[in-house]
Each structure stands twice: as structure tokens, then as C-alpha cells.
Motif scaffolding. Structure first.
Motif, mmCIF file in Angstrom:
data_model
loop_
_atom_site.group_PDB
_atom_site.id
_atom_site.type_symbol
_atom_site.label_atom_id
_atom_site.label_comp_id
_atom_site.label_asym_id
_atom_site.label_seq_id
_atom_site.Cartn_x
_atom_site.Cartn_y
_atom_site.Cartn_z
ATOM 1 N N HIS A 30 53.171 57.354 31.464
ATOM 2 C CA HIS A 30 51.621 57.547 31.232
ATOM 3 C C HIS A 30 51.835 58.567 31.579
ATOM 4 C CE1 HIS A 30 51.540 53.495 29.653
ATOM 5 N NE2 HIS A 30 51.584 52.749 31.066
ATOM 6 N N PRO A 31 51.956 60.019 31.752
ATOM 7 C CA PRO A 31 52.507 61.611 32.534
ATOM 8 C C PRO A 31 50.709 62.071 32.298
ATOM 9 C CG PRO A 31 53.016 61.915 30.361
ATOM 10 C CD PRO A 31 52.972 60.648 30.468
ATOM 11 N N ASN A 32 50.214 61.788 31.394
ATOM 12 C CA ASN A 32 48.695 62.255 31.293
ATOM 13 C C ASN A 32 47.617 61.228 31.364
ATOM 14 O OD1 ASN A 32 49.991 65.089 29.879
ATOM 15 N ND2 ASN A 32 50.456 63.837 28.345
ATOM 16 N N ASN A 33 47.967 60.507 32.579
ATOM 17 C CA ASN A 33 47.147 59.586 32.674
ATOM 18 C C ASN A 33 46.992 58.885 33.711
ATOM 19 O OD1 ASN A 33 44.471 57.349 31.615
ATOM 20 N ND2 ASN A 33 45.643 57.229 29.918
ATOM 21 N N PRO A 34 46.888 59.985 35.323
ATOM 22 C CA PRO A 34 46.832 59.660 36.593
ATOM 23 C C PRO A 34 46.249 58.091 37.103
ATOM 24 C CG PRO A 34 46.470 61.377 36.729
ATOM 25 C CD PRO A 34 46.882 61.142 34.767
ATOM 26 N N LYS A 35 45.006 58.473 36.804
ATOM 27 C CA LYS A 35 44.484 57.160 37.154
ATOM 28 C C LYS A 35 44.550 56.169 36.983
ATOM 29 C CE LYS A 35 39.875 58.770 39.122
ATOM 30 N NZ LYS A 35 40.638 59.868 40.093
ATOM 31 N N PHE A 77 57.788 52.135 34.119
ATOM 32 C CA PHE A 77 56.800 51.291 33.375
ATOM 33 C C PHE A 77 55.315 52.079 33.881
ATOM 34 C CE2 PHE A 77 59.630 49.184 31.890
ATOM 35 C CZ PHE A 77 59.564 48.021 31.541
ATOM 36 N N ALA A 78 55.707 53.586 35.025
ATOM 37 C CA ALA A 78 53.698 53.811 35.088
ATOM 38 C C ALA A 78 54.128 55.128 34.731
ATOM 39 C CB ALA A 78 53.366 53.733 36.232
ATOM 40 N N SER A 79 54.658 55.558 36.182
ATOM 41 C CA SER A 79 54.949 57.565 36.028
ATOM 42 C C SER A 79 55.169 57.799 35.093
ATOM 43 C CB SER A 79 55.450 58.114 37.272
ATOM 44 O OG SER A 79 56.577 57.761 37.462
ATOM 45 N N TRP A 80 55.926 57.699 33.918
ATOM 46 C CA TRP A 80 57.174 58.357 33.528
ATOM 47 C C TRP A 80 56.275 58.334 31.814
ATOM 48 C CZ3 TRP A 80 63.411 57.812 34.151
ATOM 49 C CH2 TRP A 80 63.561 58.697 35.214
ATOM 50 N N LYS A 92 47.740 50.654 37.163
ATOM 51 C CA LYS A 92 49.030 49.817 36.414
ATOM 52 C C LYS A 92 49.977 49.902 37.513
ATOM 53 C CE LYS A 92 52.039 49.513 32.341
ATOM 54 N NZ LYS A 92 52.893 50.293 31.289
ATOM 55 N N ALA A 93 50.477 50.894 38.374
ATOM 56 C CA ALA A 93 51.118 50.463 39.205
ATOM 57 C C ALA A 93 50.752 49.742 40.167
ATOM 58 C CB ALA A 93 51.795 51.959 39.560
ATOM 59 N N LYS A 94 49.776 49.248 41.203
ATOM 60 C CA LYS A 94 49.180 48.636 41.568
ATOM 61 C C LYS A 94 49.195 47.389 41.173
ATOM 62 C CE LYS A 94 44.729 51.233 43.533
ATOM 63 N NZ LYS A 94 43.587 51.454 43.511
ATOM 64 N N VAL A 125 49.465 47.783 29.298
ATOM 65 C CA VAL A 125 51.127 46.530 28.703
ATOM 66 C C VAL A 125 51.053 46.418 30.179
ATOM 67 C CG1 VAL A 125 52.629 48.384 28.660
ATOM 68 C CG2 VAL A 125 53.123 45.923 28.140
ATOM 69 N N ARG A 126 51.140 44.663 30.795
ATOM 70 C CA ARG A 126 51.881 44.580 31.870
ATOM 71 C C ARG A 126 53.112 44.009 31.682
ATOM 72 N NH1 ARG A 126 48.860 47.704 32.760
ATOM 73 N NH2 ARG A 126 47.467 47.890 34.004
ATOM 74 N N ALA A 127 54.621 44.599 31.655
ATOM 75 C CA ALA A 127 55.350 43.888 31.602
ATOM 76 C C ALA A 127 56.254 42.440 32.593
ATOM 77 C CB ALA A 127 57.033 44.852 30.817
#
Lengths: 308, 818
Positions: free
Chosen positions: B118-123, B113-116, B128-130, B697-699
């Protein structure tokens, strides 16, 4: 190649076909002989033959066969009094229900003593309402003779008369038997029955049944009363009049007996019930039953006598 | 709940939450800033311990968790790593090994849901991961310990489909000592393999090797073959299935028929034989093929004229009974194996190929039946048009397969069976026949397969690499002209042959959709049944207790099907070898004090439960039957008096997640409620497939979309959410809890019109349907909703929210007071 089920409906014939890789089943209804009676539709074990009463006879045949239901058993071929159906397997005429004795054949008993025929007589040929009789004259060495007017009396005496009847299309109406001036023809009716016209219900000025009937001598309009009359002598009980009649119960047709080769078949029992009636069918079964009992008893007693 | 004292104790006890953040190699660490996540986690209230790990699921990582729980006296654990559908069970076990109740653990999905995704949007992905970690901690605070429920297990199995895979499963399970019911729709077991002549690459006679197996199946005391029968309904759950089966009448009495065949000889009626691909006929009373098991004749009443000649021929055996009626039986089993196989595509709808039009164009299956010695032509390969052996024959590959317009997949075994056919022809007719094979690729990967390809080439078969564009027919000779590209020449060519054999696609079996509905399993995008995980669990259905064997899960040849049959048997044995099966305690509980049925008749929950798991009597509070409750949560959302709660997914927990999700910048957020089986899996797949979509998105995960209460949506808008989505399994039949999604739809349709009246733009609240195979669909959905959100603009959203805020406050205040 994969199975192809084909249905073709032309002005002269209706044909159904199963084309398999190694076999070919074909059912052909020759519209020349079909009179739109109801016998095949009643006899078909799969109820695949449908009679559309609303259609007029003129160009379109009233009969239709459902390709999804027909299994090419051949019962319609056997039972049609006019021989309008033909079932073939790989092009050869073959009816599997007959080969496996699953259905009896209609008995068409037509006897002509052609050796006693007058040499110039054409009574039977001209009287047959379906044009099934062909008289051919041959001289002593087998050649066909076309003109006999110029022959001498002796020559005429030596002419051999051959009468060819298309038996498979003959419904045994007996018109030829009665029209033969010399009384040389004996025809046994293969379907017996009763036909009654309820004169009150029968609408005046309606000719539908008379037009539908294939035998002109059987149904006619009497000139003085202008009502429909039946001559049961010639009626073949096919039911074409009943199909054509627009008024319910104005024409009552019952078949009581059908002459056939020996049969023990559930399919025949069902067909008989539908063509005739429950009570008539029971009569036939009882008769068959008593015949069987008689056979068994005589076998048993004669066997015992042998032992004694 | 079981121990109210412990509950009280825990609520008074000080929360000590541990957060374990996984690198997952570079899968997470490559995109997200782990250090930042660690620092952030330390700032969340009640979090006392944060640790990062390279591979948390591996042994050292799990050891860290155990150590952390013991040393730090943690009483809640959050692991921020992959999807809970991946490793929730792994970490639950690790937690329980450390002595903590496994249900005091929550997973934060920061990989799929975050790293995979949004690979081109690390910030933004890190932000989102937070949020995801914060949401997980919010739920973790309110988690309560739960005990596993145990149910008894029926030690029997049901195998649906008696082909080579199903028969192998049956034999293996029977040898292990379990009773097996082998259900077969057709008149005989054996499947497609029994229709083949020879098998590649050994050129063994197919029925010769399968026949003894079929006899073994019929003789085995533990196997009961139920043939000529349909599956009507399946009720229950893993370890406790009840299957209702209808045995269709054969009109021949099973116990009395000796298989002598005298009835067949006496029967006058023939009809096209489906077993022969309708190339030949069979009698109205007949066997499908001579080695049928069970060896019982069947009457096809569609064609039978009831002449009763068969009864006459049967005589004293009296085995025929025209009055036989369908019989319904119910069997109890613990596990189900689906092995229904595949169908052959008949290319009637490809007009350029001429199948069905030209008499000498046939499919490979039809060719197989021609060359079979027991087939309609007794082994002679002859043309339909003139009955002669063809002097030149063309084999055309990939008819319908690998085709964008028909079936995009490769049908797996067609290259091999065509090689088998050409080898057979060359061995039979030697120089008397010219053979051309038109192919795109020759796929011969199995053991001995490449050598078989060499053998075919050595025999003088001409292989032309190119796609066939059309087939024309010479109307006089009925010969065929194949028009194809020859890629070696770089030109189109025309080849005249006397017969063309099409290697058509193999397709999902007719009736799979009905079976999927009965068993509550999904089909993938190609129509074959979807497995739990394509790499690691190819034989498990996502539903517990249902397993797959053979081509129904994905096309495969005979050795692979046999292997999978044995594999599925072993998987099924893991269920039925136990005397008790553990059920997750995520069930619902009714608060007897709140249930309104005591004072005035209600019973809404009884009506809404898809499983009929709730019972109610007059003036009594409703009761949940624990063993029947599957944990969808529909009753929780439907109860108007909030008297029901779902363990591990309580209203408070979900509300806390909503609040955590919308804590910052809610107007720019899309709040999504995803159901565990379909839409959450679809969202996971979007991540696994690396489909990129906006980070807004927040799932939140629920077990079933039926759980989503109206109040959740209202709370989301009260907190100022930008967009809200509820994503469910597809209508009409995909819901894993039978019809939770329908209940949700009714509820949300009413809510949507209410929100519209209150002034919320209709695109801000959506109900969508995403299946577990639809990763791309989910990604596109989020893109679309994000675009709509940007189009509306933050100001408009804020304005609408402010307008509706007082209304929502009132509604939700009333709820709180209850």
C-alpha cells in the motif's frame, strides 16, 4: 529435417514412408496385385496390417496399415503370395530381414521347358489368371518377331520362344501347368492346405467368395446345384474367400505347410504358427529338429572316424 | 503435551509481552508511521515493552530483543517486521538464545502485508499495521512453550536425473562418504551434454570431457546407478524419505552383457533414433550412443520382431532374456536432489517458420547431431533434400524464446551455442560457406564468452540484427528465403540460403508436472521448478529435504549446472550429515477425554489425515504418530467433536486472531485465511513485487487451508465481517500436505450453501486458489473482493449479518459448551 511419417492412400496404391534426414524407408502396396487375402495380416509381427471385412472390394481396398506400428521389417513383402508389397530403403529394393537371415523366403518353383514349346502356342499366356506370363518370340539373331503367320515353316522352326514369368507375383496356382497342351510346365505349390465349404451354412445366391478369389478355376458356382465348389488343385490357400465370406464357419481354410528357404528365426516360428496352426508348426519344428540332430550326429561320427 | 505443570504455571503467570517494531530501513519506515505504531502498541493490554529498530534482523537488532527479554522479564515476544516466511527462524533463534522458549514468539507481517503493498496509502496502511500487530499480540497471549522433536536421519541421498548436474552432485556426495542412488529415466546417464559435439567457448569435444566423468560415476563405490527406471512414489519427510522406483526391463541381463555389440550387428530392424533427434536410426537392440553408461544394450519391444537373431549372436554369454519383467524397489534416503534437465522446443506449431514442412529447416540440436563425427552423417553438414553441403546457411535466434505468444523468457544458452556452430562451420569449410546469423541481442555474459563472439565475427560470419518474420521455400531447389528486418538498414530484407538452423527455446522437461506431484513441489510460472527463494535459496525446494541442480530449476549452461550440482550436494549434505534432524513441533495432539471413539466408533480423523498418521483401535482414543504428522491441521478441522488440537495453531489462538482482526469496523474488512506454502507466499510476493491492492484485507496464516474450521468462518460472520476468503494451493495436486485443500473444498462447499440459505450474499464467502508464484493474482483477487464489498454496501452487509447473528450465536454457543 525432423522425422516425417507419411501415409498415402490412393486408388492404385497404399504407401507408408519414414522420411529421415539421411534415410528413406518406403512400403508400397500395389493394389493391382492385392487380392485382400489375409496372409500379410497374419504374418505381420507387429500386427500392423488390419483387414476391414466390412468394406466392399470394388474401389476401396480392405487393407489398412497402421503407421504407428509398422517397422518396415519386410515380412509382408516376403510372404505375400501375389507380391503386392515392395519395401525400399533409399529407393533401392532392400529387405533387412532377408539380409540378416531373420526370415526365410517363399520358394516359388516354376520350371518351363521353353525350347520344346510349339511356336504358335499361347496356352500359358492366355490361361494365367493374373496375366503374369508373357511369351516373346525371337529369331536366331535375337530380334523380336511380332507376326509369324507370313513365315515359312523353316523360319518358324528357327524361332526361339522366351517365356517371361513375373515370379514374384506368382502364387503358384498351377493353372498354367494344367492348361499347357504340351505338358512343359512344372509348378510346385508353395502353400499346401485344405479348404472345405459347409454347404448348409453357405447362403444361396451369395457370390462373395467367388468374386473375391483371384483364381477363377479354384472357386466356382456349379451350374446345376447353384452351390459353391472348390477345385483344390488350383487353390493357393490365400484366404481371400475366407475374408469375404459373410457367414462364420461357412468356409473353413487351413494351411498345413509352407515351402521356404532354410530358416532359424523366432519371427518365422511365430508367423508359421499364425498362418498354419499350432500343430502344423510343431510338425515343422520337429522335422527341423530331427534334421539338425542327424546333421550333428553325422558330423560327430565322421569326425571320430577321422581321428581313428 | 509434555509438561502440564508448566502449562498451568504459564497460564497463571502474568503476561509480559514485548513488541519490537522494525523500520527495515525505509522499506517499512518509508510508508508507515513508526512512531504511531509504537504509541499504539503501548496501549494494547499485556504489552509491557515496545522498541523500534532500524534493522531488527541484523545483529544489533537481535541484541535488542535478547536484552529486552532479559531486562524486562518478557515471556512473549512479537516482532512487527517482514514476513514470517522470511525471518521467523532468525527471531526464534534470537529468542531462544535469551532463554525463552522459541515458540513463545509471534511475527507480525507489516512489510509485505502493509508497507510494500500500500505504498500510496500510508495512513490506511498504518491503520492496517496496527491491526496486524494487535492480531499478533492476540495470538501471542495464548502461545504455549513447545519442544523440538528429533527424528533419525538416513545418511543416503537420491538424485533424480543423471545429466551433468546430477552426476556432479553424485560425485561430490559420494566423495563426502555418503551412499548415493543416481536415478535416470533413460538408458544411459549423460543427459544433453553427451549428445553435443563441442562445448563453448573452449570447443572441447563434449563427450570427451563428459565420458571420463560418466565412468567415474559408474566406478565409484558409493554411487549406485539405477538407469532405465521411473520414480513411482515418494513417501516420508526430510531425513526419512521412502522412494518407490520401477526398473523397466531392458530384456538384456545387466550382469552378463559385455557391451560387445554383436547382437546389434545381427539385428534386422531399425527405427528412428531419438538420441539423434530422429535424424538417423538405431537397431531394435542397441545402445543409445557408444559411450553409454551403464554399457548395457536394450531391446525396444515396440519394434522388435522377436526373430531371436540377437540371442544367436550373443551365444554362450546368454545375456538376452525376453521374459524380463519390470522390477519395483524401495529405497530409503534422507535427501533428494532433482536434476531432471530440460527439453528442446520443436516449432511444429509455428507455420511461418516452416519447420516440419520445408526439408532444409532444422533445429540447432539437429545441427549439432549432423556436425558430430559420430552422428548419422559422420560429421558432414548436408541438406536433407539433396544430400549436398549447403553453400549458404542461416542461423535464426529466439525461435519461441522471448516471445509473448510462446515462451516469454530468454533460453540462456542459445546465443552461445549458435556462435559455437558458426565458428565450427567456418573452421571446417572456410570460404566455402556463407553464414548469416539473424538475432535480436547477442547475450554472451560468461567468462570468455564475449571473446568468443569476437572470434565468430572475425571469421567473417555476417550478423544481421532483426527479427525473422517468415521463411519461404523455393519448390525446385528447396532453398530457403529468409524474410527479416535488418535494423541497421531500417528495412526488411530477403536472404536466400540453402539451409536454416533454428535456435529454438529450451523448455521444461516433459513429465515435470508428474514429478512435481510425486515430490510435492511447485513449478513456477514458466514451468521450471520453483525454488525456496530466487536470490538466497536457489537450490532449495520449499519442501524440506528436496534440492535442485541444473536446468530443471532454471535454464543454465554447463559450468553453471556443474556449480549448482556441487552446491546442491552441499545443501543435501547439511541434511544427511546429521544423525538427527529437528522437526518443528507444530503437530496435532488428541484429547483422550474428548475423543468419541472410546464410546462409539468414529475414526473420521484416521480417514481424513493425508499421511495416515493417526491410528485408532476399538474403544480406544485415536493416537497421532508424531514422526509422521506433518502439521497440516486437517484432522483438527474435521473432528466433529473438537477432540484434536494443533500445537501453535490452536482453535483458541486462531479465534483470538479473528476477534482482534474484526475488532474495528468489521463490515469494511475482508478476512482472509491463507495457507503458509502457497497463498500466504503468493500474498508475500504481491508485496515484494509492489502490486498495490486495497487496504481492507486482514490475513491470517495457517499451515494448510485444511486447518480452516467451519467455525472460524461462522465466528467471522458472527462478529460482523464484510467478506471472508479462504485461499489455498491450487487443485488438484499443489497442496503441500497432499490433499488438505481438497478436504477444505468439500467442507467449504457445504458451508457456502448453508450460508447462502441463511441469507448471506454468495460473493461474501469465497474459496480461492493462489499459488506462491501468483502475486498478481492475489492482488487482483483482493481488488475484486473489495469492489464487490463496496458494491454491496455497508448497510446491506450489516443487515445480512444481523439476520444471521442469532443462528450463529446458537451454533457457536453449542460448540463452546462442548
Amino acid at each position: 529435417m525432423p522425422l516425417k511419417k507419411v501415409k498415402k492412400n490412393t486408388a492404385t496404391e497404399l504407401s507408408l514412408e519414414w522420411i529421415l534426414h539421411v534415410k528413406n524407408y518406403r512400403l508400397t502396396l500395389d493394389k493391382k496385385y492385392c487380392v485382400n487375402c489375409q496372409i500379410c495380416s497374419l504374418a505381420c509381427p507387429k500386427e500392423a496390417i488390419i483387414i476391414d471385412k466390412q468394406k466392399e472390394k470394388q474401389d476401396i481396398n480392405k487393407l489398412d496399415i497402421d503407421l504407428k506400428k509398422c517397422n518396415f521389417c519386410g515380412i509382408c513383402d516376403i510372404i505375400c503370395p501375389f507380391g503386392a508389397f515392395k519395401i525400399t530403403q533409399n529407393g533401392e529394393k532392400s529387405i533387412s530381414v532377408v539380409e540378416k537371415k531373420s526370415f526365410p523366403r517363399l520358394i516359388r518353383n516354376i520350371k518351363i521347358n521353353s525350347s520344346a514349346c510349339p511356336k504358335e502356342c499361347t496356352d500359358c499366356e492366355s490361361s494365367c489368371p493374373l496375366e503374369l506370363i508373357k511369351i516373346s518370340k525371337k529369331n536366331f539373331d535375337g530380334k523380336h518377331i511380332n507376326y509369324i503367320d507370313k513365315m515359312s515353316k523353316n523360319q518358324k522352326n528357327r524361332i526361339k520362344i522366351e517365356i517371361n514369368i513375373k515370379k514374384e507375383h506368382c502364387p503358384t496356382c498351377r493353372v498354367c501347368e494344367f492348361k499347357c497342351g504340351s505338358g512343359l510346365i512344372k509348378v510346385q505349390k508353395n502353400i499346401e492346405g485344405k479348404i472345405l465349404i459347409n454347404q448348409e451354412k453357405c447362403p444361396s445366391e451369395c457370390r462373395k467368395c467367388v468374386d473375391a478369389c483371384p483364381i477363377p478355376e479354384a472357386l466356382d458356382i456349379s451350374k446345376d446345384l447353384k452351390k459353391v465348389q472348390v477345385n483344390e488343385l488350383f487353390c493357393v490357400y490365400c484366404g481371400a474367400c475366407k475374408v469375404a465370406c459373410p457367414v462364420d464357419k461357412a468356409l473353413v481354410l487351413k494351411r498345413t505347410k509352407i515351402y521356404h528357404t532354410p530358416a532359424s528365426s523366432g519371427a518365422w516360428n511365430k508367423a508359421l504358427k499364425k498362418l498354419t496352426s499350432q500343430s502344423d508348426a510343431i510338425k515343422e519344428f520337429k522335422a527341423k529338429g530331427s534334421m539338425k540332430a542327424k546333421e550333428m550326429v553325422s558330423r560327430k561320427f565322421s569326425f571320430d572316424e577321422v581321428i581313428r | 503435551m509434555k509438561n502440564p505443570d508448566i502449562q498451568k504455571q504459564l497460564s497463571e503467570e502474568q503476561l509480559r509481552i514485548g513488541v519490537f517494531i522494525c523500520h527495515c530501513g525505509l522499506n517499512i519506515a518509508g510508508t508507515l508511521d513508526i512512531k504511531e505504531l509504537v504509541e499504539y502498541s503501548k496501549t494494547i493490554p499485556d504489552v509491557v515493552f515496545v522498541k523500534e529498530n532500524r534493522y531488527t534482523c541484523a545483529d544489533p537488532g537481535q541484541e535488542e530483543i535478547r536484552k529486552g527479554i532479559k531486562d524486562q522479564r518478557l515471556n512473549r515476544v512479537v516482532v512487527a517486521a517482514c514476513s514470517p516466511r522470511m525471518h521467523e527462524a532468525t527471531f526464534r533463534r534470537a529468542v531462544s538464545e535469551a532463554g525463552l522458549n522459541p515458540f513463545l514468539y509471534e511475527m507480525a507481517n507489516i512489510r509485505e502485508f502493509a508497507s510494500w503493498c500500500h505504498p500510496n496509502n500510508p495512513k490506511k496502511a498504518t491503520e492496517k499495521a496496527k491491526d496486524i500487530i494487535r492480531i499478533a499480540v492476540a495470538k501471542a497471549r495464548l502461545l504455549r512453550p513447545l519442544e523440538i522433536i528429533e527424528v533419525p536421519v538416513t545418511n543416503k541421498a537420491l538424485i533424480i536425473g543423471g545429466g551433468i548436474a546430477g552426476m556432479n552432485s553424485a560425485l561430490d556426495l559420494a566423495e563426502m562418504g555418503f551412499k548415493v542412488y543416481l536415478l535416470e529415466k533413460g538408458e544411459s546417464i549423460g543427459g544433453h551434454m553427451a549428445a553435443l559435439d563441442k562445448t563453448f567457448p573452449t570447443l572441447d569435444c563434449s563427450i570427451c570431457i563428459e565420458g571420463p566423468k560418466m565412468v567415474d560415476v559408474s566406478r565409484h563405490p558409493n554411487i549406485e546407478i539405477i538407469a532405465n527406471a521411473d520414480l513411482i512414489k515418494i513417501e516420508g519427510y526430510v531425513g526419512n524419505f521412502k522412494a518407490k522406483i520401477r526398473k523397466n526391463p531392458r530384456f538384456v541381463i545387466q550382469e552378463k552383457c559385455t557391451g560387445c555389440g554383436e547382437c546389434k550387428d545381427a539385428c534386422p530392424i531399425e527405427y528412428p533414433n531419438e538420441w539423434d533427434c530422429e535424424l538417423g536410426t538405431r537397431k531394435a537392440i542397441s545402445l543409445p550412443f557408444d559411450q553409454a553408461v551403464p554399457l548395457i544394450y536394450t531391446i525396444n519391444r515396440d519394434y522388435c520382431i522377436e526373430c531371436y537373431k540377437c540371442i544367436e549372436a550373443c551365444g554362450a554369454r546368454e545375456a538376452i532374456n525376453f521374459d524380463q519383467e519390470p522390477e519395483e524397489i524401495v529405497i530409503d534416503v534422507g535427501a533428494i536432489i532433482v536434476s531432471t534437465g530440460f527439453d528442446v522446443y520443436l516449432p511444429y506449431d509455428m507455420p511461418l517458420i516452416g519447420y516440419g514442412k520445408y526439408s532444409n529447416v532444422i533445429t540447432s540440436m539437429e545441427f549439432e547431431r549432423l556436425i558430430l563425427a559420430a552422428g548419422p552423417t559422420y560429421g558432414k553438414v548436408i541438406r536433407s533434400s539433396d544430400g549436398k553441403k549447403p553453400s549458404a546457411i542461416a542461423f535464426i535466434q529466439c525461435v519461441g524464446s522471448r516471445d509473448k505468444h510462446k515462451y516469454p523468457y530468454c533460453s540462456n544458452f542459445c546465443c552461445m551455442y549458435t556462435l559455437k556452430h558458426v565458428v565450427q562451420l567456418k573452421e571446417k569449410y572456410k570460404e566455402d560457406i556463407d553464414i548469416y546469423v539473424f538475432y535480436m541481442d547477442m547475450r554472451s555474459p560468461g567468462k570468455g564468452y564475449e571473446e568468443f563472439y569476437d572470434r565468430a565475427r572475425e571469421k567473417g560470419v555476417i550478423f544481421i540484427r532483426g527479427r525473422v518474420s517468415r521463411i519461404d521455400e523455393d519448390p525446385r531447389t528447396k532453398n530457403l528465403i529468409i524474410i527479416s528486418e535488418d535494423s541497421a538498414l531500417g528495412q526488411p530484407i530477403e536472404v536466400e540460403v540453402e539451409m536454416a538452423v533454428l535456435a529454438t527455446a529450451s523448455i521444461p522437461k516433459k513429465g515435470s508436472d508428474e514429478l512435481a506431484r510425486i515430490l510435492n513441489i511447485t513449478r513456477g510460472s514458466n514451468g521450471f521448478f520453483m525454488e525456496s527463494h530466487p536470490k538466497l535459496k536457489p537450490m532449495d525446494a520449499p519442501t524440506d529435504g528436496v534440492f535442485f541442480a541444473g536446468a530443471c530449476q532454471g535454464l543454465k549452461d554447463i559450468p553453471y549446472s556443474v556449480s549448482q550440482g556441487s552446491g546442491a550436494a552441499s545443501r543435501a549434505a547439511t541434511v544427511i550429515s546429521k544423525s538427527k534432524w529437528k522437526i518443528e513441533p507444530i503437530i496435532t495432539v488428541i484429547d483422550e477425554k474428548r475423543c468419541k471413539n472410546v464410546t462409539s466408533k468414529c475414526g473420521i480423523c484416521v480417514d481424513r489425515c493425508p499421511y495416515g498418521a493417526i491410528r485408532v483401535e476399538e474403544s480406544q482414543p485415536a493416537r497421532v504418530i508424531e514422526a509422521s504428522c506433518h502439521g497440516c491441521g486437517t484432522c483438527v478441522a474435521e473432528c466433529p467433536h473438537d477432540a484434536i488440537t494443533q500445537m501453535h495453531f490452536t482453535d483458541e489462538q486462531i479465534m483470538a486472531q479473528i476477534r482482534a482482526a474484526l475488532a474495528n469496523n468489521p463490515e469494511n474488512k475482508i478476512l482472509a485465511f491463507l495457507c503458509n506454502w502457497c497463498s500466504y507466499a503468493g500474498a508475500d510476493l504481491a508485496g515484494t513485487s509492489r502490486f498495490e491492492y486495497p487496504t481492507s484485507v486482514r490475513a491470517l496464516r495457517v499451515m494448510c487451508s485444511g486447518r480452516v474450521d467451519r467455525d472460524f468462518i461462522l465466528e467471522a460472520f458472527r462478529l460482523g465481517a464484510g467478506m471472508v476468503i479462504v485461499a489455498a494451493c491450487h487443485l488438484p495436486y499443489d497442496c503441500h500436505y497432499i490433499n488438505g485443500n481438497w478436504k477444505m473444498k468439500t467442507r467449504m462447499d457445504a458451508l457456502a450453501s448453508m450460508l447462502k440459505k441463511l441469507g448471506i450474499s454468495p460473493e461474501r464467502f469465497r474459496v480461492e486458489y493462489v499459488s506462491a508464484a501468483e502475486g498478481a493474482h492475489y492482488a487482483n483477487l483482493i481488488k475484486e473482493v473489495d469492489n464487490q464489498m463496496l458494491a454491496l454496501g455497508k448497510d446491506k452487509i450489516q443487515a445480512e449479518n444481523q439476520k444471521i447473528h442469532p443462528v450463529l450465536e446458537r451454533i457457536l454457543e453449542r460448540k463452546k459448551q462442548k
